[in-house]
Scaffold this active site. Structure first.
Site, mmCIF file in Angstrom:
data_model
loop_
_atom_site.group_PDB
_atom_site.id
_atom_site.type_symbol
_atom_site.label_atom_id
_atom_site.label_comp_id
_atom_site.label_asym_id
_atom_site.label_seq_id
_atom_site.Cartn_x
_atom_site.Cartn_y
_atom_site.Cartn_z
ATOM 1 N N ASP A 107 -3.091 -12.139 6.861
ATOM 2 C CA ASP A 107 -4.283 -11.645 6.054
ATOM 3 C C ASP A 107 -5.252 -11.238 7.143
ATOM 4 O OD1 ASP A 107 -6.718 -11.567 4.811
ATOM 5 O OD2 ASP A 107 -6.548 -13.671 3.869
ATOM 6 N N GLY B 290 0.884 -1.079 0.083
ATOM 7 C CA GLY B 290 0.178 0.057 0.006
ATOM 8 C C GLY B 290 0.818 1.143 -0.005
ATOM 9 N N GLN B 291 0.225 2.557 -0.130
ATOM 10 C CA GLN B 291 0.919 3.610 -0.286
ATOM 11 C C GLN B 291 1.776 3.967 0.952
ATOM 12 O OE1 GLN B 291 -0.989 6.930 -2.392
ATOM 13 N NE2 GLN B 291 -3.239 5.843 -1.869
ATOM 14 N N TYR C 255 -9.062 -2.365 4.310
ATOM 15 C CA TYR C 255 -9.886 -2.611 3.440
ATOM 16 C C TYR C 255 -10.393 -1.051 2.975
ATOM 17 C CZ TYR C 255 -13.866 -4.210 0.695
ATOM 18 O OH TYR C 255 -14.741 -4.503 -0.291
ATOM 19 N N ASP D 59 -11.035 10.100 7.529
ATOM 20 C CA ASP D 59 -12.041 11.126 7.945
ATOM 21 C C ASP D 59 -13.396 10.761 7.292
ATOM 22 O OD1 ASP D 59 -10.729 10.997 5.065
ATOM 23 O OD2 ASP D 59 -12.555 12.175 4.467
ATOM 24 N N TYR E 178 -17.813 1.735 4.470
ATOM 25 C CA TYR E 178 -16.248 1.825 5.157
ATOM 26 C C TYR E 178 -16.116 2.670 6.117
ATOM 27 C CZ TYR E 178 -11.638 3.953 4.286
ATOM 28 O OH TYR E 178 -10.253 4.177 4.687
#
Length: 282
Positions: free
Chosen positions: A31, A10-11, A56, A97, A120
């Site tokens: 996982d 990921g970033q 996620y 946020d 989310y």
């Protein structure tokens, strides 16, 4: 200091690996849809500190996949927090946020009551609640609008579209602070180090780039710095419908970062570094 990072590609995880000698666990080794595996990894490695940079993040897909999103964003952090508490080590966790409903124009403070608009945000809020309930040493870092030279993000999308089009319509009624993954990674490492010697600084913090602006204005700055001639037309969110509702007000009050000797970063400078890495500017 041994740093165990959940997340590998990921970033933020990518930027953490660039900045420190970390043990980065991908899905093949931990996982997050299996929360017990996360706790087992912590007990196996017995690190000095844990940074959870995995999540996620498929905001729209989460609307129909909330059970998996909850496992990854809620139950896995719960297991991490409990394992860290067992070993007496700090946990740094990245949140979002999206835990807020996006109303008003005032920047959200860490003390404001979350009220997520969608799945989310609900699952990320659950992760926050579980970590706090574990009552260990933790820092929850809510951030927004993450961008970098890798992964999928708004900056890379704008560069791709801007190379082929001379006009674009971009949402202008969502306001927030673009935040580079590099800045988030540096903040996580500094906070993790400080929590070891100053556990009393534990808590919930906001970390977002400044100044706040709309997606449309962010796009304009991307094109300006990349020297792309693209005419950006402001549109409301209603003209760009998505399965999950986005918060219109994602302004974040980052004043409590002073507890760690920090302030929120200036994203225009971080954007320039990302564009240079991507070869979009000389």
């Amino acid at each position: 200091m041994t740093i165990l990072v959940f997340g590998k590609t990921g970033q933020v995880a990518t930027e953490l690996k660039r900045r420190a000698d970390v043990i980065a666990l991908g899905r093949d080794r931990a996982d997050l849809s299996d929360p017990e595996a996360c706790a087992a990894a912590i007990h196996e490695h017995k690190p000095t500190v844990v940074i959870n940079a995995a999540a996620y993040t498929a905001v729209d897909k989460a609307e129909t996949d909330e059970d998996i999103a909850l496992a990854v964003n809620g139950l896995a952090p719960k297991s991490m927090a409990e394992a860290c508490n067992d070993l007496g080590i700090p946990l740094v966790h990245i949140s979002t946020d999206y835990v807020f409903n996006g109303s008003g124009t005032r920047p959200w403070t860490p003390d404001d009551t979350p009220e997520p608009l969608g799945a989310y945000g609900r699952t990320k809020r659950a992760g926050e609640d579980y970590i706090q309930a574990a009552n260990g040493v933790y820092a929850i870092l809510r951030t927004s609008w993450v961008f970098s030279a890798h992964g999928n993000n708004f900056v890379k999308t704008m560069l791709r579209l801007g190379a082929d089009r001379d006009t674009l319509s971009i949402v202008a009624d969502q306001i927030g602070g673009p935040t580079s993954a590099a800045d988030i990674a540096e903040a996580c490492l500094s906070i993790a180090d400080q929590l070891i010697t100053h556990p009393e600084r534990r808590g919930l913090y906001h970390f977002a780039g400044a100044p706040n602006m709309s997606w449309a204005d962010f796009a304009r700055e991307i094109f300006r710095q990349a020297q792309l001639t693209v005419d950006v037309t402001d549109i409301p969110s209603s003209e760009f419908p998505t399965p999950a509702q986005r918060p219109e007000n994602s302004r974040m009050d980052c004043n409590t970062l002073s507890n760690f000797g920090m302030s929120n970063p200036q994203w225009e400078q971080s954007l320039a570094r990302v564009l240079k890495e991507l070869g979009a500017v000389k």
